[in-house]
Design a protein around this motif. Structure first.
Motif, PDB file in Angstrom:
ATOM      1  N   ASN A 107       0.798  -1.110   0.138  1.00 54.48           N
ATOM      2  CA  ASN A 107       0.010   0.146  -0.059  1.00 54.48           C
ATOM      3  C   ASN A 107       0.787   1.226   0.036  1.00 54.48           C
ATOM      4  O   ASN A 107       0.280   2.298   0.120  1.00 54.48           O
ATOM      5  N   LEU A 108       2.304   1.115  -0.163  1.00 52.39           N
ATOM      6  CA  LEU A 108       2.766   2.459  -0.184  1.00 52.39           C
ATOM      7  C   LEU A 108       4.004   2.057  -1.192  1.00 52.39           C
ATOM      8  O   LEU A 108       4.434   1.173  -1.583  1.00 52.39           O
ATOM      9  N   ASP A 155      14.850   4.324   7.922  1.00 46.60           N
ATOM     10  CA  ASP A 155      16.111   5.297   7.757  1.00 46.60           C
ATOM     11  C   ASP A 155      17.361   4.598   7.868  1.00 46.60           C
ATOM     12  O   ASP A 155      18.286   5.253   8.562  1.00 46.60           O
ATOM     13  N   THR A 156      17.477   3.343   7.500  1.00 43.73           N
ATOM     14  CA  THR A 156      18.576   2.663   7.572  1.00 43.73           C
ATOM     15  C   THR A 156      18.610   1.480   6.656  1.00 43.73           C
ATOM     16  O   THR A 156      17.781   1.438   5.781  1.00 43.73           O
ATOM     17  N   ALA A 157      19.862   0.915   6.438  1.00 43.93           N
ATOM     18  CA  ALA A 157      20.007  -0.060   5.378  1.00 43.93           C
ATOM     19  C   ALA A 157      21.078  -1.232   5.901  1.00 43.93           C
ATOM     20  O   ALA A 157      21.670  -0.645   7.063  1.00 43.93           O
ATOM     21  N   HIS A 187      11.397   9.840   5.196  1.00 46.09           N
ATOM     22  CA  HIS A 187      11.877   8.671   5.876  1.00 46.09           C
ATOM     23  C   HIS A 187      11.918   7.433   4.540  1.00 46.09           C
ATOM     24  O   HIS A 187      11.250   7.685   4.046  1.00 46.09           O
ATOM     25  N   THR A 188      12.942   6.580   4.989  1.00 43.85           N
ATOM     26  CA  THR A 188      13.258   5.667   3.944  1.00 43.85           C
ATOM     27  C   THR A 188      12.590   4.298   4.820  1.00 43.85           C
ATOM     28  O   THR A 188      12.880   4.118   5.796  1.00 43.85           O
ATOM     29  N   LEU A 189      12.171   3.641   3.879  1.00 46.82           N
ATOM     30  CA  LEU A 189      11.561   2.191   4.341  1.00 46.82           C
ATOM     31  C   LEU A 189      12.073   1.167   3.382  1.00 46.82           C
ATOM     32  O   LEU A 189      12.110   1.378   2.326  1.00 46.82           O
ATOM     33  N   PRO A 227      14.172   0.048  -1.290  1.00 52.04           N
ATOM     34  CA  PRO A 227      14.036   1.120  -0.503  1.00 52.04           C
ATOM     35  C   PRO A 227      12.998   1.989  -1.022  1.00 52.04           C
ATOM     36  O   PRO A 227      13.363   2.355  -2.296  1.00 52.04           O
ATOM     37  N   ILE A 228      12.158   2.454  -0.237  1.00 52.40           N
ATOM     38  CA  ILE A 228      11.284   3.571  -0.883  1.00 52.40           C
ATOM     39  C   ILE A 228      11.419   4.894   0.287  1.00 52.40           C
ATOM     40  O   ILE A 228      11.737   4.585   1.413  1.00 52.40           O
TER      41      ILE A 228
END
Ligand SMILES: [Cu+2]
Length: 144
Positions: free
Chosen positions: A39-40, A79-81, A116-118, A138-139
């Protein structure tokens, strides 16, 4: 037999002295397995808290601690990888690395306003990403 044992013990001693600890085994993933956000999408703007729904194809969801081939549980990176090294280890558990060890396939997420990254990462019953990894792109989203 005795010589074999002696050689084995000698090798073990070398490993111990060298501090060599074999890495925890990584679990293989089937070809074509994919995880993604339902949904995003990249560039979306949302109000917090917001719902995040996870989709998995080619594999099944199993709770953490349950060892079953071709399964895993979801993780949301905020907000990380994960570094190449971290891809071989259990995923940390903190505000930036959220585990869904109960086998959840969606979550309500609360984040402060801003970008923010997800990213979704599937990991095995011991929280270690599969080989090859099953992870989404990542989005970047904006929280209003
Ligand atoms: Cu986990």
């Amino acid at each position: 037999m005795v010589r074999w044992l002696r050689t084995t013990l000698a090798l073990l001693a070398i490993f111990v002295v060298a501090g060599f600890v074999p890495a925890a085994a990584q679990t293989p993933s089937p070809a074509g397995a994919k995880v993604y956000f339902i949904n995003l999408k990249d560039g979306d703007a949302v109000n917090s808290p917001f719902l995040v729904q996870f989709w998995l194809s080619g594999m099944g969801v199993a709770p953490a601690g349950v060892e079953k081939p071709n399964t895993g549980h979801h993780h949301l990176l905020i907000d990380t990888a994960l570094s190449a090294e971290q891809m071989k280890e259990p995923i940390p558990s903190d505000a930036n690395h959220v585990h869904f060890g109960g086998g959840q396939t969606e979550a309500m997420v609360t984040l402060p306003p801003g970008q923010h990254t997800l990213q979704l990462v599937l990991a095995d019953w011991t929280h270690i990403p599969h080989v090859p990894p099953v992870m989404s792109q990542p989005i970047t989203i904006t929280v209003r």
